[in-house]
Design a protein around this motif. Structure first.
Motif, PDB file in Angstrom:
ATOM      1  N   GLN A 189      32.933  48.099  34.266  1.00  0.00           N
ATOM      2  CA  GLN A 189      33.170  49.442  35.113  1.00  0.00           C
ATOM      3  C   GLN A 189      34.037  49.159  35.888  1.00  0.00           C
ATOM      4  O   GLN A 189      35.206  49.361  36.283  1.00  0.00           O
ATOM      5  N   THR A 190      34.586  47.454  36.547  1.00  0.00           N
ATOM      6  CA  THR A 190      35.132  47.366  37.542  1.00  0.00           C
ATOM      7  C   THR A 190      36.993  47.517  36.555  1.00  0.00           C
ATOM      8  O   THR A 190      37.470  48.343  37.177  1.00  0.00           O
ATOM      9  N   PHE A 230      38.383  50.277  46.271  1.00  0.00           N
ATOM     10  CA  PHE A 230      37.110  49.526  45.458  1.00  0.00           C
ATOM     11  C   PHE A 230      36.305  48.546  47.085  1.00  0.00           C
ATOM     12  O   PHE A 230      35.833  47.893  47.190  1.00  0.00           O
ATOM     13  N   ASP A 231      37.705  48.763  47.961  1.00  0.00           N
ATOM     14  CA  ASP A 231      37.463  48.881  49.707  1.00  0.00           C
ATOM     15  C   ASP A 231      36.700  47.359  49.818  1.00  0.00           C
ATOM     16  O   ASP A 231      36.115  46.294  50.263  1.00  0.00           O
ATOM     17  N   THR A 284      47.093  38.019  35.483  1.00  0.00           N
ATOM     18  CA  THR A 284      46.609  38.849  34.603  1.00  0.00           C
ATOM     19  C   THR A 284      45.150  39.958  35.156  1.00  0.00           C
ATOM     20  O   THR A 284      44.819  39.853  35.412  1.00  0.00           O
ATOM     21  N   VAL A 285      45.262  40.828  34.390  1.00  0.00           N
ATOM     22  CA  VAL A 285      44.321  41.879  34.940  1.00  0.00           C
ATOM     23  C   VAL A 285      42.917  41.455  34.865  1.00  0.00           C
ATOM     24  O   VAL A 285      42.262  41.517  35.249  1.00  0.00           O
ATOM     25  N   GLY A 286      42.403  40.526  33.652  1.00  0.00           N
ATOM     26  CA  GLY A 286      41.505  40.016  33.820  1.00  0.00           C
ATOM     27  C   GLY A 286      40.746  39.370  35.289  1.00  0.00           C
ATOM     28  O   GLY A 286      39.662  39.385  35.491  1.00  0.00           O
ATOM     29  N   ASP A 292      37.714  39.940  37.775  1.00  0.00           N
ATOM     30  CA  ASP A 292      36.956  38.979  38.084  1.00  0.00           C
ATOM     31  C   ASP A 292      37.227  38.806  39.700  1.00  0.00           C
ATOM     32  O   ASP A 292      36.329  38.504  40.439  1.00  0.00           O
ATOM     33  N   ALA A 293      37.748  38.402  39.995  1.00  0.00           N
ATOM     34  CA  ALA A 293      38.459  38.985  41.320  1.00  0.00           C
ATOM     35  C   ALA A 293      37.657  39.708  42.817  1.00  0.00           C
ATOM     36  O   ALA A 293      36.784  40.074  43.258  1.00  0.00           O
ATOM     37  N   VAL A 294      38.069  41.113  41.972  1.00  0.00           N
ATOM     38  CA  VAL A 294      37.418  41.844  42.606  1.00  0.00           C
ATOM     39  C   VAL A 294      36.144  41.658  42.222  1.00  0.00           C
ATOM     40  O   VAL A 294      35.985  42.295  43.325  1.00  0.00           O
TER      41      VAL A 294
END
Length: 81
Positions: free
Chosen positions: A6-7, A53-54, A67-69, A73-75
């Motif tokens: 979902q993220t 994502f606030d 990278t997007v990945g 993961d950070a989000v």
């Protein structure tokens, strides 16, 4: 759909307006190499992700995310507190 999936979908949604080259977005997609974003585009994109994502992505974190990945993961990590 997993939380990570979902993220990823929401991050990919944020990438779309900035994806001028129509690159297929995967975990391995790089912002500088594949998407060819300049620093201003990165700043605009980071602001969009933070709003969506606030969360707040620090400059130190930004420097490590290539990278997007890694961003997904950070989000996820930031949302968990």
């Amino acid at each position: 759909m997993t939380d990570r999936a979902q993220t990823f979908a929401r991050v990919a949604e944020q990438i779309e307006p900035f994806n001028k080259k129509g690159v297929d977005v995967t975990d391995a997609t790089t912002f500088q190499g594949d998407l060819e974003w300049d620093s201003l585009t990165v700043m605009d994109f980071v602001a969009a992700v933070e709003d969506t994502f606030d969360i707040t992505i620090t400059m130190n974190m930004q420097a490590e995310i290539e990278t997007v990945g890694q961003l997904v993961d950070a989000v996820d990590k930031l949302q968990q507190g």
